[in-house]
Write a protein that holds these residues in place. Structure first.
Motif, short mmCIF file in Angstrom:
data_model
loop_
_atom_site.label_atom_id
_atom_site.label_comp_id
_atom_site.label_asym_id
_atom_site.label_seq_id
_atom_site.Cartn_x
_atom_site.Cartn_y
_atom_site.Cartn_z
N GLY A 51 18.40 -11.15 -16.60
CA GLY A 51 17.59 -11.58 -17.74
C GLY A 51 17.02 -10.37 -18.43
O GLY A 51 17.18 -9.24 -17.95
N GLU A 52 16.33 -10.62 -19.53
CA GLU A 52 15.77 -9.51 -20.31
C GLU A 52 14.76 -8.72 -19.48
O GLU A 52 13.91 -9.31 -18.79
N ASN A 53 14.81 -7.43 -19.53
CA ASN A 53 13.93 -6.54 -18.75
C ASN A 53 13.88 -6.91 -17.28
O ASN A 53 12.84 -6.80 -16.62
N GLY A 54 15.01 -7.36 -16.77
CA GLY A 54 15.07 -7.85 -15.39
C GLY A 54 14.60 -6.82 -14.37
O GLY A 54 13.82 -7.15 -13.46
N LEU A 55 15.05 -5.59 -14.52
CA LEU A 55 14.67 -4.58 -13.53
C LEU A 55 13.18 -4.29 -13.56
O LEU A 55 12.54 -4.11 -12.52
N ASP A 56 12.61 -4.27 -14.78
CA ASP A 56 11.15 -4.07 -14.90
C ASP A 56 10.41 -5.19 -14.19
O ASP A 56 9.41 -4.98 -13.51
N HIS A 87 23.93 -5.52 2.39
CA HIS A 87 24.03 -6.80 1.68
C HIS A 87 23.24 -6.79 0.37
O HIS A 87 23.68 -7.33 -0.63
N GLY A 88 22.07 -6.19 0.41
CA GLY A 88 21.19 -6.20 -0.76
C GLY A 88 21.89 -5.63 -1.98
O GLY A 88 21.66 -6.09 -3.11
N PHE A 89 22.76 -4.66 -1.74
CA PHE A 89 23.42 -3.99 -2.86
C PHE A 89 24.56 -4.82 -3.45
O PHE A 89 25.17 -4.42 -4.44
N GLY A 94 23.64 -4.77 -7.54
CA GLY A 94 23.05 -3.76 -6.65
C GLY A 94 21.78 -3.11 -7.18
O GLY A 94 20.94 -2.65 -6.41
N GLU A 95 21.63 -3.06 -8.51
CA GLU A 95 20.47 -2.36 -9.07
C GLU A 95 19.12 -2.97 -8.69
O GLU A 95 18.17 -2.24 -8.41
N PRO A 96 19.02 -4.31 -8.66
CA PRO A 96 17.70 -4.87 -8.31
C PRO A 96 17.24 -4.46 -6.91
O PRO A 96 16.07 -4.17 -6.71
N TYR A 97 18.18 -4.42 -5.99
CA TYR A 97 17.80 -4.03 -4.62
C TYR A 97 17.40 -2.56 -4.58
O TYR A 97 16.42 -2.20 -3.93
N ALA A 98 18.15 -1.73 -5.32
CA ALA A 98 17.80 -0.31 -5.39
C ALA A 98 16.39 -0.16 -5.98
O ALA A 98 15.58 0.65 -5.53
N GLU A 99 16.09 -1.00 -6.97
CA GLU A 99 14.77 -0.95 -7.60
C GLU A 99 13.67 -1.38 -6.62
O GLU A 99 12.59 -0.79 -6.58
N LEU A 100 13.99 -2.40 -5.83
CA LEU A 100 13.03 -2.84 -4.80
C LEU A 100 12.70 -1.67 -3.86
O LEU A 100 11.53 -1.39 -3.58
N ILE A 246 10.95 -8.48 0.37
CA ILE A 246 12.31 -8.96 0.13
C ILE A 246 12.51 -9.38 -1.31
O ILE A 246 11.56 -9.75 -2.01
N LEU A 247 13.76 -9.35 -1.76
CA LEU A 247 14.12 -10.00 -3.01
C LEU A 247 14.30 -11.48 -2.65
O LEU A 247 15.06 -11.82 -1.76
N GLU A 248 13.57 -12.33 -3.38
CA GLU A 248 13.72 -13.77 -3.15
C GLU A 248 14.88 -14.26 -3.99
O GLU A 248 14.84 -14.15 -5.22
N MET A 249 15.87 -14.79 -3.33
CA MET A 249 17.10 -15.16 -4.04
C MET A 249 17.24 -16.67 -4.20
O MET A 249 16.76 -17.44 -3.37
N SER A 250 17.95 -17.05 -5.26
CA SER A 250 18.46 -18.42 -5.36
C SER A 250 19.90 -18.26 -5.81
O SER A 250 20.30 -17.16 -6.20
N PRO A 251 20.68 -19.33 -5.79
CA PRO A 251 22.08 -19.18 -6.22
C PRO A 251 22.18 -18.67 -7.67
O PRO A 251 23.22 -18.16 -8.08
N LEU A 252 21.09 -18.80 -8.43
CA LEU A 252 21.11 -18.35 -9.84
C LEU A 252 20.78 -16.87 -9.99
O LEU A 252 21.03 -16.29 -11.04
N GLY A 253 20.19 -16.28 -8.99
CA GLY A 253 19.81 -14.87 -9.11
C GLY A 253 18.50 -14.61 -8.39
O GLY A 253 18.13 -15.35 -7.46
#
Ligand code: SF4
Ligand code: SF4
Ligand code: SF4
Lengths: 484, 207
Positions: A51-56, A87-89, A94-100, A246-253
């Motif tokens: 989504g927009e500015n997702g990493l931020d 797995h996180g990557f 992979g970028e969101p996990y790296a950001e975490l 943790i990154l909280e995941m759903s099948p959507l992201g």
């Protein structure tokens, strides 16, 4: 009908063919359409990434969540290992996990004053996989040269647990404190059965081969993940454990970030959301009566994704994998081990691999995971000699090609698959975010089946799954409100 | 059974003699001599461990001129002995011990009965632990124990020790956690049924 979603691009890796060999993607065929998960299950939670500015948003969520986490045990001179897993990557590119990981480091530094923060990133069966991610996401520089990929054959240390001695990786525990950085993607539900999901890396990517072999050979299909609990609960690990994020995941992201000093509380929360969100998509995929499967994602065969679910889960989708009354899933290492040399199951109630899968077109998937079971049980066409050779030379896939045929091109493979199976239903495991790339015929079927699946999961299966895991959702809600 | 098509090759200029390859090779095919790693031509079963962990990336896997197969034929040994050891280890002779090399428990036991008294020797004879190198150490250790053999640990960290099995879980632990999704007793029943299945299966009367 929607136009196809972009598949995840091929990734350069020693475990896959050069991206130049991936000449065409399955999503390029005109008969392919995207079915959005939100069309199927509108109640799925909102995502912050993609989504927009997702990493931020991921970074902001880490800062916000870590505000409530106690880090007072970490002194300004202490060393801290942020422990991560491969797995996180594989999530969202992979970028969101790296950001975490980067954001956790920053917050620890801010809150405690220590600068001695290292990254220790574990792997599955591809021992240099996280080294590749560390390089491609700039983690080495970010951690001032203190980022290291660790593998299960590296030097170990004994850990005394309530069931006996198990073994961890020395470099995971070579700091005063450890921080567990993970994600809540359900992923290998055939292995962990959504029991102690958040704890699993303590018996896998942070563990020695001796321990991982315990998981897959010694404790049984539904006792396996106790290996993780035993290690995590040990005095040794407890004396070093600071917190989890943790990154909280759903099948959507990615739906958010969760963090806690109490890993078991966090685990209960993700058990609930995993059953609720992934449970629906998996149950729906179990409704498919016949199809051709396309593998088209930069990961080993069982781990390619569609709709947030891995192919190995689809191979078991003829059985309710969350239901612990089912002892052996159609695919898991215990199941695989229990087929005799004539190909007959030693346990005669063993469910077969999903009979709805009529043929697999392996357009692009990596080696580096024992995958012969899949080609032995399901007719498989591998696209391209290069890919076939990669598998022939992989020590983990000595007989994958023994059971597969080779097509020169994707077009030839698809023509063969349509003719050979007589079905026009196709599902592609290509990591498309937000939906699944499927043929028109399969689109119609999923659309028709979804409402009944939603009701069945919400009213019947979800309460049963939670009960089997000893979780009362109302009590959990009360507890969470108190903490927040 | 393991088909061996490749072999490790060390780049002598790149090797710094750190001994990591020697400490992780499952068949003891690597030895550091005078500061440089040397591969034993016969013993290397091309598992790739050394190539994947060498910190200097000084090892590559190359094709062998003549591929060969390692295999111990279980027919060479007394079937009753295989069954006795498997029963003690609570495993089925027919079940897989190693997924990558499709090595069955009966082959591992045959290797033990023919003199393989360490996991390394079992690997040399059968190829077990030369695929993913991760998941199959416990079957080897459990079967050695069932044959009353206490293997000596090599100097490296090829393995550390036999770990608990589901039969080691105490009643107290079962009671504490059975309500949390751990089905220990049901899994014991399942595993024992599978372990026993062998004889009946061969006689054609499934349980
Ligand atoms: S691991 Fe690499 S550098 Fe170390 S001794 Fe072996 S070949 Fe040489
Ligand atoms: S058996 Fe494996 S670790 Fe040993 S030398 Fe050969 S490739 Fe390297
Ligand atoms: S992990 Fe070990 S046992 Fe498992 S398949 Fe690979 S080599 Fe064999």
């Amino acid at each position: 009908m929607n136009k196809v979603l972009n598949p995840i691009p091929p990734r350069r890796s020693q475990y896959g063919v050069d991206p130049g060999f991936v000449k065409k993607r399955m999503a390029e065929y005109p008969e392919m359409k995207a079915i959005y998960l939100r069309e199927l299950f509108p109640e799925l939670p909102q995502v912050i990434f993609p989504g927009e500015n997702g990493l931020d948003k991921v970074r902001q969520a880490v800062h916000k969540e870590l505000e409530k986490v106690d880090m007072s045990m970490i002194g300004p001179e202490d060393s801290v290992n942020i422990c991560a897993s491969h797995h996180g990557f594989t999530l969202g590119g992979g970028e969101p996990y790296a950001e975490l990981l980067k954001a956790i480091k920053d917050v620890i530094e801010e809150k405690t004053g220590t600068k001695n923060i290292r990254l220790r990133a574990g792997v599955g069966l591809r021992f240099r996989e996280t080294e590749e991610y560390i390089k491609s996401f700039g983690l080495d520089e970010y951690f001032d040269g203190q980022a290291k990929g660790v593998a299960p054959v590296d030097e170990g240390i004994p850990i005394e647990t309530e069931i006996g001695t198990l073994y961890g990786l020395k470099s995971i525990y070579d700091a005063d404190w450890i921080v567990h950085a993970h994600n809540s993607d359900v992923r290998e539900v055939h292995f962990h059965r959504q029991v102690d999901r958040a704890v699993k890396p303590f018996a896998m990517s942070y563990a020695r081969i001796d321990t991982r072999s315990t998981y897959h050979h010694n404790l049984g299909p539904r006792g396996a993940n106790f290996t993780a609990r035993a290690i995590f609960s040990s005095d040794f690990v407890q004396s070093k454990f600071a917190f989890t994020a943790i990154l909280e995941m759903s099948p959507l992201g990615i739906i958010g970030v969760d963090a806690d000093n109490d890993l078991y509380s966090l685990n209960d929360r993700i058990t609930v959301s995993g059953c609720q969100n992934y449970g629906k998509v998996m149950t729906l995929l179990g409704e498919i009566d016949e199809c051709i499967v396309g593998l088209d994602f930069p990961c080993p065969v069982p781990y390619v994704f569609a709709g947030g679910v891995i192919y190995a889960n689809f191979v078991g989708a003829n059985v309710d994998l969350f239901d612990l009354d089912n002892p052996l899933p159609p695919y898991t290492w215990y199941t695989e081990a229990f087929y005799d040399s004539k190909g007959k199951p030693l346990f005669k109630e063993t469910p077969p691999p999903n009979p709805a899968i009529k043929m697999v077109v392996h357009n692009y998937a990596w080696a580096g995971y024992p995958s012969a079971f899949f080609s032995e049980h399901i007719p498989t066409i591998v696209v391209g000699e290069e890919q076939a050779n990669l598998f022939r030379e992989d020590p983990q896939n000595l007989s994958y090609m023994k059971h597969s045929v080779i097509a020169e091109s994707l077009d030839a493979a698809m023509a063969f698959a349509y003719r050979g199976t007589g079905t026009d239903k196709v599902i592609v495991f290509d990591g498309a975010a937000g939906g699944i790339n499927v043929s028109k015929s399969l689109y119609e079927l999923l659309k028709v089946k979804a409402p009944e699946v939603k009701t069945r999961v919400d009213e019947k299966l979800f309460p049963k799954w939670l009960k089997q895991r000893g979780i009362n959702p109302e009590e959990l809600n009360k507890k969470n409100e108190k903490c927040r | 059974m393991r088909l061996v098509k490749m072999i490790a090759q060390v780049d002598m200029d790149g090797c710094i003699g750190c001994k990591i390859c020697e400490r992780i090779c499952p068949t003891l095919a690597m030895e550091v001599v005078e500061g440089k790693a040397k591969v034993n031509f016969e013993l290397c079963l091309s598992c790739g461990n050394c190539q994947q962990r060498c910190p200097e990336e000084a090892i590559k896997m190359v094709k062998r001129e003549k591929p060969f197969t390692v295999f111990v034929d279980p027919e060479q040994v007394d079937k009753k002995e295989i069954e006795r050891i498997c029963a003690r280890a609570k495993m089925n002779p027919e079940q897989l011990a190693c997924y990558c090399t499709e090595t069955r428990v009966k082959e591992v036991v045959a290797a033990i009965l023919l003199g393989a008294d360490t996991p390394e020797k079992i690997s040399q004879k059968t190829g077990i632990r030369t695929g993913c190198k991760v998941e199959c150490i416990q079957p080897a250790l459990r079967l050695l124990e069932a044959a009353d053999i206490k293997p000596e640990r090599p100097e490296g960290y090829q393995w550390y020790g036999r770990t608990p099995t589901i039969w080691d879980i105490t009643d107290e632990i079962k009671e504490l956690y059975s309500g949390r999704g751990f089905y220990f007793d049901a899994d014991i029943e399942l595993l024992e049924k599978i372990a026993r299945q062998k004889e009946n299966h061969e006689e054609g009367k499934n349980e």
